[in-house]
Design a protein around this motif. Structure first.
Motif, PDB file in Angstrom:
ATOM      1  N   UNK A   1       0.802  -1.214   0.000  1.00 39.28           N
ATOM      2  CA  UNK A   1       0.000   0.000   0.000  1.00 39.28           C
ATOM      3  C   UNK A   1       0.841   1.273   0.000  1.00 39.28           C
ATOM      4  N   UNK A   2       2.170   1.139   0.180  1.00 43.33           N
ATOM      5  CA  UNK A   2       3.023   2.326   0.181  1.00 43.33           C
ATOM      6  C   UNK A   2       2.962   3.137   1.466  1.00 43.33           C
ATOM      7  N   UNK A   3       2.706   2.480   2.592  1.00 45.44           N
ATOM      8  CA  UNK A   3       2.625   3.199   3.870  1.00 45.44           C
ATOM      9  C   UNK A   3       3.975   3.818   4.239  1.00 45.44           C
TER      10      UNK A   3
ATOM     11  N   UNK B   1       4.574   7.046   2.498  1.00 47.16           N
ATOM     12  CA  UNK B   1       3.698   8.097   3.015  1.00 47.16           C
ATOM     13  C   UNK B   1       4.211   8.628   4.351  1.00 47.16           C
ATOM     14  N   UNK B   2       4.671   7.707   5.231  1.00 44.09           N
ATOM     15  CA  UNK B   2       5.221   8.134   6.521  1.00 44.09           C
ATOM     16  C   UNK B   2       6.466   8.990   6.291  1.00 44.09           C
TER      17      UNK B   2
ATOM     18  N   UNK C   1       7.205  10.865   3.782  1.00 44.58           N
ATOM     19  CA  UNK C   1       6.819  12.199   3.324  1.00 44.58           C
ATOM     20  C   UNK C   1       6.440  13.090   4.491  1.00 44.58           C
ATOM     21  N   UNK C   2       5.651  12.520   5.419  1.00 42.35           N
ATOM     22  CA  UNK C   2       5.233  13.298   6.583  1.00 42.35           C
ATOM     23  C   UNK C   2       6.457  13.704   7.403  1.00 42.35           C
TER      24      UNK C   2
ATOM     25  N   UNK D   1       5.959   2.463  14.981  1.00 42.51           N
ATOM     26  CA  UNK D   1       4.768   2.250  14.151  1.00 42.51           C
ATOM     27  C   UNK D   1       4.841   0.910  13.426  1.00 42.51           C
TER      28      UNK D   1
ATOM     29  N   UNK E   1      14.747   1.659   8.460  1.00 43.72           N
ATOM     30  CA  UNK E   1      16.074   2.138   8.045  1.00 43.72           C
ATOM     31  C   UNK E   1      16.133   2.643   6.596  1.00 43.72           C
ATOM     32  N   UNK E   2      15.694   1.842   5.610  1.00 44.27           N
ATOM     33  CA  UNK E   2      15.806   2.348   4.228  1.00 44.27           C
ATOM     34  C   UNK E   2      14.997   3.618   4.010  1.00 44.27           C
TER      35      UNK E   2
ATOM     36  N   UNK F   1      16.663   6.636   6.001  1.00 46.31           N
ATOM     37  CA  UNK F   1      17.998   6.957   5.497  1.00 46.31           C
ATOM     38  C   UNK F   1      17.915   7.571   4.096  1.00 46.31           C
ATOM     39  N   UNK F   2      16.987   7.072   3.290  1.00 42.58           N
ATOM     40  CA  UNK F   2      16.803   7.680   1.965  1.00 42.58           C
ATOM     41  C   UNK F   2      16.106   9.034   2.084  1.00 42.58           C
TER      42      UNK F   2
ATOM     43  N   UNK G   1      20.739  10.274   3.972  1.00 42.40           N
ATOM     44  CA  UNK G   1      21.655  10.502   2.851  1.00 42.40           C
ATOM     45  C   UNK G   1      21.508  11.898   2.246  1.00 42.40           C
TER      46      UNK G   1
ATOM     47  N   UNK H   1      -1.549   9.551   1.093  1.00 42.29           N
ATOM     48  CA  UNK H   1      -1.676   9.848   2.524  1.00 42.29           C
ATOM     49  C   UNK H   1      -2.778   9.015   3.174  1.00 42.29           C
TER      50      UNK H   1
ATOM     51  N   UNK I   1      -3.499   6.004   2.907  1.00 47.19           N
ATOM     52  CA  UNK I   1      -3.100   4.674   3.380  1.00 47.19           C
ATOM     53  C   UNK I   1      -2.603   4.721   4.824  1.00 47.19           C
ATOM     54  N   UNK I   2      -2.276   5.924   5.315  1.00 46.40           N
ATOM     55  CA  UNK I   2      -1.793   6.034   6.697  1.00 46.40           C
ATOM     56  C   UNK I   2      -2.903   5.786   7.719  1.00 46.40           C
TER      57      UNK I   2
ATOM     58  N   UNK J   1      -2.656   3.300  10.627  1.00 43.87           N
ATOM     59  CA  UNK J   1      -1.825   3.529  11.828  1.00 43.87           C
ATOM     60  C   UNK J   1      -2.653   3.975  13.034  1.00 43.87           C
TER      61      UNK J   1
ATOM     62  N   UNK K   1      -6.119  -0.650   5.416  1.00 42.11           N
ATOM     63  CA  UNK K   1      -5.013  -0.161   4.588  1.00 42.11           C
ATOM     64  C   UNK K   1      -5.128  -0.696   3.164  1.00 42.11           C
TER      65      UNK K   1
ATOM     66  N   UNK L   1      -5.827   1.334  -0.323  1.00 40.61           N
ATOM     67  CA  UNK L   1      -4.842   1.284  -1.399  1.00 40.61           C
ATOM     68  C   UNK L   1      -5.466   0.721  -2.673  1.00 40.61           C
TER      69      UNK L   1
ATOM     70  N   UNK M   1      22.184  -1.556   1.624  1.00 42.91           N
ATOM     71  CA  UNK M   1      21.475  -0.307   1.318  1.00 42.91           C
ATOM     72  C   UNK M   1      22.460   0.782   0.891  1.00 42.91           C
TER      73      UNK M   1
END
Lengths: 319, 227
Positions: free
Chosen positions: A188-190, A193-194, A196-197, A224, A232-233, A236-237, A241, B1, B3-4, B7, B31, B35, B176
């Motif tokens: 779902x790409x959660x 989205x997190x 971005x926030x 969460x 981490x990814x 860090x992205x 970085x 957004x 999809x959040x 949480x 979720x 989506x 990574x």
């Protein structure tokens, strides 16, 4: 070659035996709900690789509904009387420790030495799964030692194992369900989205604020998602970085190492990390499901502060 | 957004004390729907991931052995053993386990430990036994000691394992950073896990010392006077 499938069959047979005991125990409370719950879990182990995903999903749904209705666990929880156990402690003495120590000993030796073992030119154990296969071997060895030293009834391990798993109850499958939730979040790409926030409101000009945003973000994201590896990814992205390394010329090695450990501080503080926090509370029969988390929160917060300061001092050494 | 939305469902569900399996299933379904997945796809995704992650459940293979040993008096034996060691206190027992767990994890031996294999049958009874010398425990005290025993297992392994070069988290970082054009050796990463490992031991060791003080206060004697 012994791989994970063999271990899954062993686990499936064990959970199947627990289900059967519930079915045969007319005196136990919520007899059929417990039978169905452990039977469904056994089926995922025995047939999971062959079942269509939707059928596995139905088995999971059955377990969720039974647990949600509060129908799981609650069978008799005591292992004999205190007098019986004390008598056993005196009669068997320190021999009782031997089978308990055989499990980690075999798991350890297996991990160290069985990785390269071959039989007729083929690897004896799937090298990628050697730790888990060794745990299975450790359990079998410990059972053999326990039978030899303690001479219990033949079915005693299954009776006592069922007692213990009933104490754990639905919490036994929560970690796997959370892993499934993580997979859905990914689809779902959660995570994006997190990120971005979190990355939206970061001032770009202050080193300490940037470092704190990264370490606290790692911990929060882990709280969460229940897993620092997922955080981490993304963090860090998103912050590490582009801002700490590229703009502020921080050291990516220091940043990553301490960043991951900041995530681990989050792991200490969340029910989402169920196998570390919720399962032991059930296993130790704590009255408060969050008892382990409550004890860990002070250490988690102090170490998160330590990690933030450490990173601030160490990451810009060469910059 | 959108999809959040899953949480807050998780947070609220956990806080109001619904069954966690139910909370997770509802959050995942919400979720997935947001989506754009249809219900059958969500059911399949849950089933597929649950089956793929069966390795997590392998740890339960230990319960027949541990249950049998408990029936034969393993926990009582652990308490007898610790009662013979006069210097043993709850905090000191757990401190020694913290040292062992951190050092063995730093050597990559993370399978020496675990809540089902070590904490329930051995560590928790020893920690309880050390305090039981001063009289029977209240339910609250017993729960507090057990929770601390579980916490030591977690803290020891979390802040020990990253010092080992071949652990999963180090390999994840290396992969990574490699994907982002930064080549690192696992050893360089592991070295930077040492300061936090030392601090974790100092912080949690101090808390275990304070736990002993708290237990002593609860039974109404000063720490040195009880032996």
């Amino acid at each position: 070659m012994i791989g994970l499938d063999a271990v899954y069959i062993l686990a499936g047979l064990m959970f199947g035996a627990f289900a059967l005991q519930h079915a045969l125990d007319a005196a136990a409370p919520r007899r059929w709900a417990n039978t169905a719950f452990w039977g469904a879990y056994a089926a995922t182990f025995l047939f999971g690789s062959a079942l269509p995903d939707a059928v596995s999903g139905l088995l999971v749904l059955l377990m969720v509904v039974l647990a949600g209705l509060g129908r799981i666990g609650g069978a008799r929880a005591t292992a004999g009387t205190p007098e019986e156990r004390r008598a056993g402690a005196l009669r068997f003495g320190d021999r009782l420790f031997v089978p308990a120590l055989v499990i980690p000993a075999v798991a350890l030796l297996g991990t160290l030495f069985l990785k390269d073992a071959t039989l007729g030119g083929r690897p004896l154990i799937d090298p990628k799964q050697v730790t888990l296969v060794s745990l299975g071997l450790g359990v079998i060895a410990a059972l053999a030692v326990a039978y030899a030293l303690l001479r219990p009834r033949l079915a005693a391990p299954l009776t006592e194992g069922r007692r213990l798993i009933d104490a754990v109850g639905w919490a036994a499958v929560l970690p796997q369900l959370l892993a499934a939730l993580g997979a859905l979040f990914l689809v779902a790409g959660v995570g994006k989205a997190v990120a971005e926030v979190v990355t939206h409101a970061i001032p770009l000009d202050n080193r300490f604020v940037l470092v704190a945003a990264y370490t606290v973000g790692m911990a929060l994201f882990t709280v969460v998602m229940g897993n620092a590896f997922a955080a981490f990814p993304v963090m860090t992205a998103g912050i590490g970085l582009p801002l700490i390394v590229n703009v502020m010329h921080g050291d990516p090695i220091v940043m990553s190492a301490i960043g991951m450990l900041s995530g681990f501080c989050g792991t200490l503080m969340t029910p989402m990390a169920a196998n570390f926090n919720i399962v032991p509370a059930a296993l130790l029969e704590l009255p408060d499901r969050n008892g382990v988390i409550k004890v860990q929160i002070p250490t988690g917060l102090i170490l998160l502060g330590c990690n933030t300061l450490l990173m601030y001092w160490l990451v810009f050494r060469g910059a | 957004m959108l999809v959040l939305f899953g949480i807050p469902i998780l947070v609220i569900g956990f806080v109001i004390g619904l069954n966690p399996l139910l909370v997770v299933a509802i959050a995942g379904t919400a979720t997935g729907l947001l989506a754009g997945l249809d219900p059958l796809a969500i059911l399949s995704a849950f089933g597929k991931a649950f089956v793929q992650n069966r390795y997590i459940g392998i740890v339960w293979l230990v319960v027949p052995v541990i249950g049998l040993l408990e029936r034969c008096g393993l926990r009582e034996r652990a308490q007898i053993l610790i009662a013979r060691v006069h210097a043993a206190t709850t905090g000191r027992v757990l401190l020694i386990y913290l040292v062992i767990r951190q050092l063995s994890a730093a050597l990559g031996l993370t399978s020496l430990g675990g809540h089902a294999q070590m904490v329930r049958p051995l560590i928790a009874p020893m920690a309880e036994g050390a305090e039981e010398r001063h009289g029977p425990l209240t339910d609250d005290t017993r729960a507090l000691i057990r929770a601390h025993a579980a916490a030591v297992d977690n803290i020891g392994v979390f802040f020990g394992e990253d010092v080992f070069i071949a652990i999963g988290s180090i390999l994840l970082i290396k992969a990574f950073l490699g994907d982002n054009g930064i080549q690192v050796q696992p050893l360089d990463l592991a070295v930077w896990a040492i300061p936090t490992a030392v601090l974790a031991f100092a912080v949690h060791g101090t808390r275990l010392y304070l736990l002993d003080r708290r237990l002593a206060r609860a039974r109404g004697t000063a720490p040195g006077m009880s032996a």
